[in-house]
Write an enzyme that holds these catalytic residues in place. Structure first.
Site, PDB file in Angstrom:
ATOM      1  N   ASP A   1       0.887  -1.152   0.000  1.00  0.00           N
ATOM      2  CA  ASP A   1       0.000   0.000   0.000  1.00  0.00           C
ATOM      3  C   ASP A   1       0.941   1.222   0.000  1.00  0.00           C
ATOM      4  O   ASP A   1       2.126   1.083   0.322  1.00  0.00           O
ATOM      5  CB  ASP A   1      -0.803  -0.094   1.312  1.00  0.00           C
ATOM      6  CG  ASP A   1      -1.486   1.171   1.692  1.00  0.00           C
ATOM      7  OD1 ASP A   1      -2.441   1.528   1.017  1.00  0.00           O
ATOM      8  OD2 ASP A   1      -1.062   1.806   2.685  1.00  0.00           O
TER       9      ASP A   1
ATOM     10  N   ASP B   1       0.062   4.982   1.085  1.00  0.00           N
ATOM     11  CA  ASP B   1      -0.047   5.984   2.147  1.00  0.00           C
ATOM     12  C   ASP B   1       0.008   5.356   3.530  1.00  0.00           C
ATOM     13  O   ASP B   1      -0.729   4.418   3.825  1.00  0.00           O
ATOM     14  CB  ASP B   1      -1.345   6.778   1.960  1.00  0.00           C
ATOM     15  CG  ASP B   1      -1.327   7.493   0.626  1.00  0.00           C
ATOM     16  OD1 ASP B   1      -0.674   8.537   0.528  1.00  0.00           O
ATOM     17  OD2 ASP B   1      -1.930   6.963  -0.316  1.00  0.00           O
TER      18      ASP B   1
HETATM   19  N1  LIG Z   1     -11.893  10.598  -0.522  1.00  0.00           N
HETATM   20  C1  LIG Z   1     -11.216  10.289   0.604  1.00  0.00           C
HETATM   21  N2  LIG Z   1      -9.962   9.819   0.504  1.00  0.00           N
HETATM   22  C2  LIG Z   1      -9.328   9.537   1.641  1.00  0.00           C
HETATM   23  C3  LIG Z   1      -9.903   9.694   2.902  1.00  0.00           C
HETATM   24  N3  LIG Z   1      -9.010   9.299   3.849  1.00  0.00           N
HETATM   25  C4  LIG Z   1      -7.915   8.926   3.181  1.00  0.00           C
HETATM   26  N4  LIG Z   1      -8.088   9.083   1.861  1.00  0.00           N
HETATM   27  C5  LIG Z   1      -7.158   8.843   0.762  1.00  0.00           C
HETATM   28  O1  LIG Z   1      -7.026   7.463   0.549  1.00  0.00           O
HETATM   29  C6  LIG Z   1      -5.749   7.210   0.033  1.00  0.00           C
HETATM   30  C7  LIG Z   1      -5.132   6.091   0.855  1.00  0.00           C
HETATM   31  O2  LIG Z   1      -4.258   5.410   0.038  1.00  0.00           O
HETATM   32  P1  LIG Z   1      -3.581   4.015   0.440  1.00  0.00           P
HETATM   33  O3  LIG Z   1      -2.250   4.080  -0.239  1.00  0.00           O
HETATM   34  O4  LIG Z   1      -3.467   3.957   1.905  1.00  0.00           O
HETATM   35  O5  LIG Z   1      -4.460   2.953  -0.154  1.00  0.00           O
HETATM   36  C8  LIG Z   1      -4.948   8.507   0.109  1.00  0.00           C
HETATM   37  O6  LIG Z   1      -4.911   9.101  -1.156  1.00  0.00           O
HETATM   38  C9  LIG Z   1      -5.777   9.349   1.055  1.00  0.00           C
HETATM   39  O7  LIG Z   1      -5.683  10.716   0.773  1.00  0.00           O
HETATM   40  C10 LIG Z   1     -11.221  10.181   2.971  1.00  0.00           C
HETATM   41  O8  LIG Z   1     -11.798  10.362   4.056  1.00  0.00           O
HETATM   42  N5  LIG Z   1     -11.835  10.479   1.803  1.00  0.00           N
HETATM   43 MG   LIG Z   2      -2.508   3.225   3.517  1.00  0.00          MG
END
Ligand SMILES: Nc1nc2c(ncn2[C@@H]2O[C@H](COP(=O)(O)O)[C@@H](O)[C@H]2O)c(=O)[nH]1
Ligand SMILES: [Mg+2]
Length: 524
Positions: A45, A47
């Site tokens: 993953d 983030d």
């Molecule tokens: N639309 C939203 N996006 C969100 C939220 N909280 C997090 N995020 C986004 O998800 C990905 C996570 O990526 P990963 O690599 O962990 O799969 C990242 O782009 C965040 O900005 C939300 O509440 N709403």
């Molecule tokens: Mg993540």
């Protein structure tokens, strides 16, 4: 030059036990045995996994921008703009009770052991009144009434919800929305900030402020690739943001491009839907500009041929990924992520993927757990519990004495009752003293919520999920590089109460009964 001999020092004292005060060195912990030689592909993953954020900076930004939306778009009182975000206030694994305006911490039996309404701590009686019925009826503490803080990204939601609930209670009549609506509004404000670019544009502008670089990241990924495994990236972030973050993580001066590190890259994956719905469409993504084209996935050709025309994609589902990695089932795949539900629970339950959970909090948790002061406090609590068990046992015996003999004389009965009353007072005072010490113990981990993995002396709900669904867990992804990619991860023995028989109350009762002159009372 003489050849170095490899030797294995099994007598090292460090191997015997964790020394007095122990700083965490990046251990990966194993819940379920995993033989890496069976793993054909390792996925990541992005983030909070490959990209570790400065959570204080990131969350403060997210909370500040969301507050602005609450006030400027949803017309909440402008006084809320002065709320100062405290990134250390809430922890992962907590549950939001949208209906009541509370945030709660559950143990693994789903008892609520700590609850806040706004920022006010609820008493034991208040908690019991509200939640015991839900626990006893096997209630799920799940949607739609409850929301779990599964990821670091969700912590600003909790703080904003707490702040608005507190403001509503302190200023009657100023906020018409009920607690449920407040949660919906907070959620949609934070969500909006993630979607409309308000957060991501600022991160892209100043990545150094928000993203922590780790020089061992790229060597770790290269080592995995050299081991012959397919390495893939599967993230919910869209292409542009992924490219920005990964380019920043790819150290300056590195040869090639970050995409060379991976065999397959899937952005905008919409986990958990990616793991559940085999009909979600896949798009090829042009890494030059992020433009998308329809594709069916691997079809009528080999995965190598298919991927030779490009390895960057958006969306799709697990069947596309399995085909591209040429894995016949999920157990040949290890996925590393930070989201307890999407990255770990769902992947394992639905697809049988092997999983590694990234828990940045583990560093603080272990450092505190093995700190000298925490240890001695733990030992003191253990001793106090042993003494409390003695009193418990004495109370039991006295109660038994009252009902064991129909012909008990009034004098003897009065004597037992007198003893019983004294013992019960002792028991109560012992419980209170233990309670105070346990609070102090938990306070060493976190001033409000205590130890992440425990609630009281039981595993927390979060700990239970980690234990059940994460084959492995560690504090940061680069710890993978500290050991061989061929490591055979073996789980430790599980312990049930009968494995620690001498700690069981009944063992104590029976052992004492077997001692000569066992009962103070009977001997009199
Ligand atoms: N639309 C939203 N996006 C969100 C939220 N909280 C997090 N995020 C986004 O998800 C990905 C996570 O990526 P990963 O690599 O962990 O799969 C990242 O782009 C965040 O900005 C939300 O509440 N709403
Ligand atoms: Mg993540």
């Amino acid at each position: 030059m003489p050849r170095a001999t490899l030797s294995y020092n099994s007598a090292s004292p460090l191997l015997k036990s964790v020394p007095g005060s122990y700083p965490y060195r990046g251990e990966i912990l194993c819940n379920r045995a995993l033989n890496m030689s069976k793993i054909k592909a390792v996925g990541f993953d992005m983030d909070y996994t490959l990209a570790m954020y400065n959570s204080e900076q990131f969350e403060t930004l997210s909370a500040t921008l969301a507050l602005e939306k609450l006030v400027n778009v949803l017309r909440y009182p402008k006084e809320l703009l002065s709320v100062q975000y405290d990134h250390s206030y809430f922890i992962r694994g907590l549950v939001v009770d949208k209906e009541r305006g509370n945030i709660i911490k559950l143990d693994r039996h789903k008892y609520v052991k700590r609850a806040l309404h706004g920022f006010k701590v609820l008493s034991k009686e208040e908690r019991t009144d509200i939640y015991d019925q839900i626990t006893k009826s096997g209630g799920g503490f799940a949607e739609p009434r409850f929301a779990v803080l599964d990821a670091m990204f969700a912590l600003p939601d909790a703080f904003l919800f707490g702040s608005v609930v507190q403001y509503k209670d302190d200023h009657p009549g100023e906020i018409a929305q009920d607690y449920k609506q407040i949660y919906r509004d907070v959620r949609s404000s934070v969500d909006m900030c993630h979607r409309d670019g308000s957060i991501k544009d600022l991160v892209a502008k100043e990545p150094k402020r928000f993203i922590l670089r780790d020089p061992s990241l790229i060597p770790m990924l290269r080592k995995l690739k050299r081991s012959g495994r397919k390495v893939f990236l599967l993230t919910n972030s869209l292409w542009n943001y992924t490219d920005t973050v990964m380019s920043y993580l790819y150290e300056e001066g590195e040869n090639g491009r970050w995409i060379d590190l991976f065999d397959v890259i899937i952005t905008g994956s919409a986990k958990p839907a990616f793991l559940l719905n085999p009909r979600l469409p896949l798009f090829r993504c042009d890494p030059a500009d992020g433009t998308l084209r329809n594709t069916e996935g691997v079809y009528g050709e080999s995965a190598e041929e298919y991927l030779s025309r490009g390895k960057c994609f958006q969306g799709g589902n697990y069947t596309h990924l399995h085909d591209m990695l040429s894995v016949s089932n999920g157990t040949q795949l290890l996925y590393v992520g930070d989201h307890i539900y999407s990255d770990v629970l769902r992947t394992k339950r639905t697809l049988g993927w092997r999983t590694m959970l990234i828990v940045p909090e583990l560093e603080h948790e272990i450092n505190t757990l093995y700190d000298e002061k925490t240890r001695s406090l733990r030992e003191e609590i253990e001793e106090m519990r042993d003494k409390r068990n003695d009193i418990d046992e004495w109370v039991d015996r006295l109660e038994g004495e009252l009902v064991s003999d129909e012909n008990v004389t009034p004098a003897r009965s009065a004597h037992v009752r007198q003893e019983l009353s004294t013992a019960r007072k002792e028991l109560q005072s012992s419980r209170e003293q233990i309670g105070t010490r346990v609070e102090e113990y938990h306070g060493r981990f976190h001033r409000i919520w205590g130890q992440l993995f425990k609630t009281g002396m039981q595993n927390s709900r979060f700990a239970e999920q980690v234990e059940n669904y994460a084959c492995l867990y560690t504090s940061r992804v680069t710890n993978i590089g500290l050991v061989s990619p061929e490591m055979y991860w073996r789980a430790m023995n599980d312990l049930m109460p009968h494995d620690r028989l001498s700690k069981s109350p009944m063992y104590r009762v029976l052992s004492r009964r077997a001692e000569p002159g066992c009962s103070k009372f009977v001997d009199e």
